[in-house]
Motif scaffolding. Structure first.
Motif, PDB file in Angstrom:
ATOM      1  N   LEU A  59       0.831  -1.210   0.000  1.00 11.04           N
ATOM      2  CA  LEU A  59       0.000   0.000   0.000  1.00 11.04           C
ATOM      3  C   LEU A  59       0.867   1.262   0.000  1.00 11.04           C
ATOM      4  CD1 LEU A  59      -2.754  -1.023   2.585  1.00 11.04           C
ATOM      5  CD2 LEU A  59      -3.008  -0.873   0.109  1.00 11.04           C
ATOM      6  N   LEU A  60       1.888   1.259   0.841  1.00 13.97           N
ATOM      7  CA  LEU A  60       2.774   2.421   0.905  1.00 13.97           C
ATOM      8  C   LEU A  60       3.532   2.620  -0.406  1.00 13.97           C
ATOM      9  CD1 LEU A  60       4.035   1.859   4.534  1.00 13.97           C
ATOM     10  CD2 LEU A  60       2.771   3.869   3.735  1.00 13.97           C
ATOM     11  N   GLY A 112       1.422   4.339  -2.994  1.00 16.91           N
ATOM     12  CA  GLY A 112       1.070   5.723  -2.732  1.00 16.91           C
ATOM     13  C   GLY A 112      -0.381   5.933  -2.362  1.00 16.91           C
ATOM     14  N   ASP A 113      -1.133   4.854  -2.191  1.00 17.56           N
ATOM     15  CA  ASP A 113      -2.548   4.950  -1.845  1.00 17.56           C
ATOM     16  C   ASP A 113      -2.880   3.897  -0.798  1.00 17.56           C
ATOM     17  OD1 ASP A 113      -5.252   5.313  -1.667  1.00 17.56           O
ATOM     18  OD2 ASP A 113      -5.716   4.556  -3.680  1.00 17.56           O
ATOM     19  N   ILE A 114      -2.982   4.315   0.462  1.00 19.10           N
ATOM     20  CA  ILE A 114      -3.278   3.362   1.525  1.00 19.10           C
ATOM     21  C   ILE A 114      -4.775   3.262   1.806  1.00 19.10           C
ATOM     22  CG2 ILE A 114      -1.022   3.803   2.581  1.00 19.10           C
ATOM     23  CD1 ILE A 114      -2.535   5.283   4.830  1.00 19.10           C
ATOM     24  N   GLY A 115      -5.590   4.015   1.066  1.00 19.00           N
ATOM     25  CA  GLY A 115      -7.023   3.988   1.294  1.00 19.00           C
ATOM     26  C   GLY A 115      -7.416   4.838   2.484  1.00 19.00           C
ATOM     27  N   THR A 116      -8.664   4.704   2.890  1.00 17.93           N
ATOM     28  CA  THR A 116      -9.177   5.491   4.002  1.00 17.93           C
ATOM     29  C   THR A 116      -9.613   4.575   5.140  1.00 17.93           C
ATOM     30  OG1 THR A 116     -11.473   5.461   3.218  1.00 17.93           O
ATOM     31  CG2 THR A 116     -10.032   7.221   2.385  1.00 17.93           C
ATOM     32  N   LEU A 117      -9.641   5.133   6.335  1.00 11.13           N
ATOM     33  CA  LEU A 117     -10.086   4.349   7.488  1.00 11.13           C
ATOM     34  C   LEU A 117     -11.551   3.947   7.320  1.00 11.13           C
ATOM     35  CD1 LEU A 117      -9.578   3.166  10.274  1.00 11.13           C
ATOM     36  CD2 LEU A 117     -10.106   5.418  11.258  1.00 11.13           C
ATOM     37  N   HIS A 141      -4.185  -1.492   6.345  1.00  9.43           N
ATOM     38  CA  HIS A 141      -4.320  -0.031   6.292  1.00  9.43           C
ATOM     39  C   HIS A 141      -3.804   0.610   7.577  1.00  9.43           C
ATOM     40  CE1 HIS A 141      -6.131   3.953   5.961  1.00  9.43           C
ATOM     41  NE2 HIS A 141      -6.629   3.754   7.184  1.00  9.43           N
ATOM     42  N   LEU A 142      -4.167   0.054   8.726  1.00 14.59           N
ATOM     43  CA  LEU A 142      -3.753   0.648   9.995  1.00 14.59           C
ATOM     44  C   LEU A 142      -2.241   0.614  10.163  1.00 14.59           C
ATOM     45  CD1 LEU A 142      -6.535  -0.768  12.337  1.00 14.59           C
ATOM     46  CD2 LEU A 142      -6.267   1.606  11.579  1.00 14.59           C
ATOM     47  N   LYS A 143      -1.598  -0.488   9.742  1.00 11.97           N
ATOM     48  CA  LYS A 143      -0.140  -0.559   9.834  1.00 11.97           C
ATOM     49  C   LYS A 143       0.509   0.500   8.940  1.00 11.97           C
ATOM     50  CE  LYS A 143       0.402  -5.403  11.188  1.00 11.97           C
ATOM     51  NZ  LYS A 143       0.972  -6.726  10.835  1.00 11.97           N
ATOM     52  N   ALA A 144      -0.017   0.648   7.713  1.00  8.94           N
ATOM     53  CA  ALA A 144       0.536   1.643   6.804  1.00  8.94           C
ATOM     54  C   ALA A 144       0.301   3.056   7.316  1.00  8.94           C
ATOM     55  CB  ALA A 144      -0.089   1.478   5.416  1.00  8.94           C
ATOM     56  N   GLU A 204       6.921   4.310   8.770  1.00  4.27           N
ATOM     57  CA  GLU A 204       8.386   4.190   8.799  1.00  4.27           C
ATOM     58  C   GLU A 204       8.818   2.730   9.002  1.00  4.27           C
ATOM     59  OE1 GLU A 204       6.870   4.182  12.841  1.00  4.27           O
ATOM     60  OE2 GLU A 204       6.491   5.523  11.145  1.00  4.27           O
ATOM     61  N   ARG A 205       7.942   1.915   9.582  1.00  2.00           N
ATOM     62  CA  ARG A 205       8.285   0.531   9.838  1.00  2.00           C
ATOM     63  C   ARG A 205       7.987  -0.353   8.625  1.00  2.00           C
ATOM     64  NH1 ARG A 205       6.128  -3.214  14.923  1.00  2.00           N
ATOM     65  NH2 ARG A 205       7.154  -5.119  14.283  1.00  2.00           N
ATOM     66  N   HIS A 206       6.910  -0.050   7.922  1.00  2.00           N
ATOM     67  CA  HIS A 206       6.469  -0.926   6.842  1.00  2.00           C
ATOM     68  C   HIS A 206       6.824  -0.405   5.455  1.00  2.00           C
ATOM     69  CE1 HIS A 206       4.357  -3.424   9.700  1.00  2.00           C
ATOM     70  NE2 HIS A 206       3.868  -2.336  10.261  1.00  2.00           N
ATOM     71  N   GLY A 207       7.256   0.849   5.329  1.00  2.56           N
ATOM     72  CA  GLY A 207       7.687   1.358   4.043  1.00  2.56           C
ATOM     73  C   GLY A 207       8.990   0.706   3.622  1.00  2.56           C
ATOM     74  N   ARG A 208       9.102   0.385   2.333  1.00  2.00           N
ATOM     75  CA  ARG A 208      10.320  -0.278   1.828  1.00  2.00           C
ATOM     76  C   ARG A 208      11.006   0.617   0.803  1.00  2.00           C
ATOM     77  NH1 ARG A 208       9.371  -5.816   2.943  1.00  2.00           N
ATOM     78  NH2 ARG A 208       8.195  -5.783   4.861  1.00  2.00           N
TER      79      ARG A 208
END
Length: 257
Positions: free
Chosen positions: A194-195, A198-203, A245-248, A253-257
């Motif tokens: 998702l990261l 560039g689009d992680i969606g909405t809550l 979504h919540l993790k992203a 900073e943790r899940h972005g590659r």
């Protein structure tokens, strides 16, 4: 007329415990190709001892890893089998019969999913599990997309009838804790996808997906017939996109590659 050649493709990482049974079930194929991603155990030795062609490497994306395997196969048809799966004898016979006469590019293959010793027939839905997978394809008909978890597919040619005889026996989870660990692992990989997009969606959108996917699992896919296991499957099916979504959103900073 020469019979079509069949390649069995197994993509794995550190699966020395499950690989022998998987490879034994693929012995009916004309060749077996094993792609090992950063494996540090005896998986490579086990595969070579059983006559498989081994491709070793390191891939960040599941799609790229699986495409490497497809490219390494030399058969007219490819059957993809994960290390935690077994090809039943009836499915092996059905695959041989299908490729002998098929004019299509690919076919869906049935799956029997086990949690521990229990066969769970109902409730599999969304990205958390399925009872049918497009694993039998002509060489060159299938390409996986560049994603980390459950990558999409691009096809050349038309889909044929679904195989109905036998099944891939999928040892999907050992127990409830294993299922929850899989949810955590898959959602972390999906958060990275998702990261990267560039689009992680909405809550709000993912809260709606939680409800709709859980409903699909429990009601539409008849998860209620599995009792408490059906409730667990519905929860995991709905939670997967929401947790991703919540993790992203919370830990980019943790899940972005």
């Amino acid at each position: 007329m020469t019979a079509p050649r069949l390649s069995a493709l197994v993509v794995a990482r550190n699966e020395e415990a499950r690989l022998p049974d998987c490879l034994a079930s693929c012995a009916f194929a004309d060749e077996v190709v094993v792609v090992l991603d950063r494996s540090t155990d005896r998986s490579a030795a086990i595969a070579r001892e059983r006559g498989a062609q081994v491709v070793e490497g390191a891939w960040e994306l599941e799609g790229a890893r699986r495409n490497t395997g497809l490219d390494a196969c030399s058969g007219d048809w490819v059957l993809e089998v994960d290390a935690d799966e077994r090809v039943s004898p009836d499915l092996a016979a059905a695959v041989r019969a299908t490729i002998a006469t098929s004019s299509h590019a690919w076919h869906q293959v049935p799956v029997d999913n086990y949690v521990g010793e229990r066969l769970v027939r109902y409730g599999w839905a969304g990205s958390f599990g399925t009872t049918s997978v497009p694993r039998l394809s002509r060489k060159g008909a299938k390409r996986w997309r560049a994603q980390r978890v459950h990558p999409g597919l691009d096809w050349t040619g038309q889909e044929g009838p679904r195989i109905t005889q036998g099944a891939l026996i999928h040892l999907v989870d050992r127990d409830v804790s294993d299922m929850l660990r899989r949810l955590d692992k898959y959602s972390s990989a999906k958060a990275a996808d998702l990261l990267a997009s560039g689009d992680i969606g909405t809550l709000a959108g993912n809260l709606r997906r939680f409800v709709s996917r859980a409903f699909k699992s429990y009601v539409s896919r008849k998860g209620y017939r599995e009792g408490a296991m059906g409730v667990l499957l519905a929860f995991c099916t709905g939670a997967f996109p929401l947790l991703s979504h919540l993790k992203a959103r919370i830990e980019p900073e943790r899940h972005g590659r």
